[in-house]
Write an enzyme that holds these catalytic residues in place. Structure first.
Site, PDB file in Angstrom:
ATOM      1  N   HIS A  46     -40.684 181.577 -12.471  1.00  0.00           N
ATOM      2  CA  HIS A  46     -40.116 180.882 -11.314  1.00  0.00           C
ATOM      3  C   HIS A  46     -41.222 180.478 -10.369  1.00  0.00           C
ATOM      4  CE1 HIS A  46     -37.045 180.076  -8.138  1.00  0.00           C
ATOM      5  NE2 HIS A  46     -36.438 179.625  -9.211  1.00  0.00           N
ATOM      6  N   HIS A  79     -34.828 174.936 -18.242  1.00  0.00           N
ATOM      7  CA  HIS A  79     -34.302 175.224 -16.907  1.00  0.00           C
ATOM      8  C   HIS A  79     -33.024 176.015 -17.091  1.00  0.00           C
ATOM      9  CE1 HIS A  79     -32.560 174.532 -12.914  1.00  0.00           C
ATOM     10  NE2 HIS A  79     -33.803 174.314 -12.516  1.00  0.00           N
ATOM     11  N   ASP A 121     -41.946 172.184 -12.598  1.00  0.00           N
ATOM     12  CA  ASP A 121     -43.229 172.888 -12.702  1.00  0.00           C
ATOM     13  C   ASP A 121     -44.164 172.281 -13.738  1.00  0.00           C
ATOM     14  OD1 ASP A 121     -42.650 174.961 -10.760  1.00  0.00           O
ATOM     15  OD2 ASP A 121     -41.156 175.635 -12.200  1.00  0.00           O
TER      16      ASP A 121
END
Length: 148
Positions: free
Chosen positions: A18, A64, A119
């Protein structure tokens, strides 16, 4: 107390899947460049991805928990990079990874969402604009969440 709540929230973000995910992506991309150089082919990149997966590791920046398509934040960052840093070697690698990884993850068959998340791109943009101290990336992520 909002200060304690914010502090606890920041600690909760500091995991590799995360809050530290964009750092993990940068470490992965750096390893790719170290091993393959900048003159790699997509076949070499695909082989590197398979090797990573076969060693029991994940490809950071892909998948995700909720989304089942390419993260819209990734798309926004990609469009920005295409306009502002199209010749950057790390951006090129992010782009080529986007072409290779989903196909490999679909072929692997164990992944529900093979598409890039935010990310997969954000760390490269931060590095490009000279924010190279990766320890602050989680803080940026948390502050943006707290302000929102």
């Amino acid at each position: 107390d909002p200060y304690l709540s914010f502090g606890a929230g920041m600690c909760g973000l500091a995991g590799p899947l995360h809050g530290l995910a964009n750092q993990e992506v940068l470490v992965f991309l750096t390893k790719v460049r170290e091993q393959l150089g900048d003159g790699y082919t997509q076949d070499q990149l695909k082989e590197f991805v398979w090797s990573t997966l076969k060693s029991g590791k994940v490809i950071p920046g892909y998948g995700h928990a909720v989304l089942r398509k390419t993260d819209p934040r990734y798309i926004c960052q990609r469009e920005f990079a295409l306009k502002n840093l199209p010749d950057d070697p790390m951006f090129r690698l992010v782009s080529d990874t986007f072409k290779v990884v989903p196909e490999v993850l679909l072929e692997l068959g164990k992944v529900k969402n093979p598409w890039p998340n935010v990310d997969a791109h954000s760390g490269v943009l931060l590095q490009y604009y000279n924010m190279t101290e990766m320890n602050y990336y989680t803080v940026l992520f948390g502050v943006s969440r707290a302000l929102g």
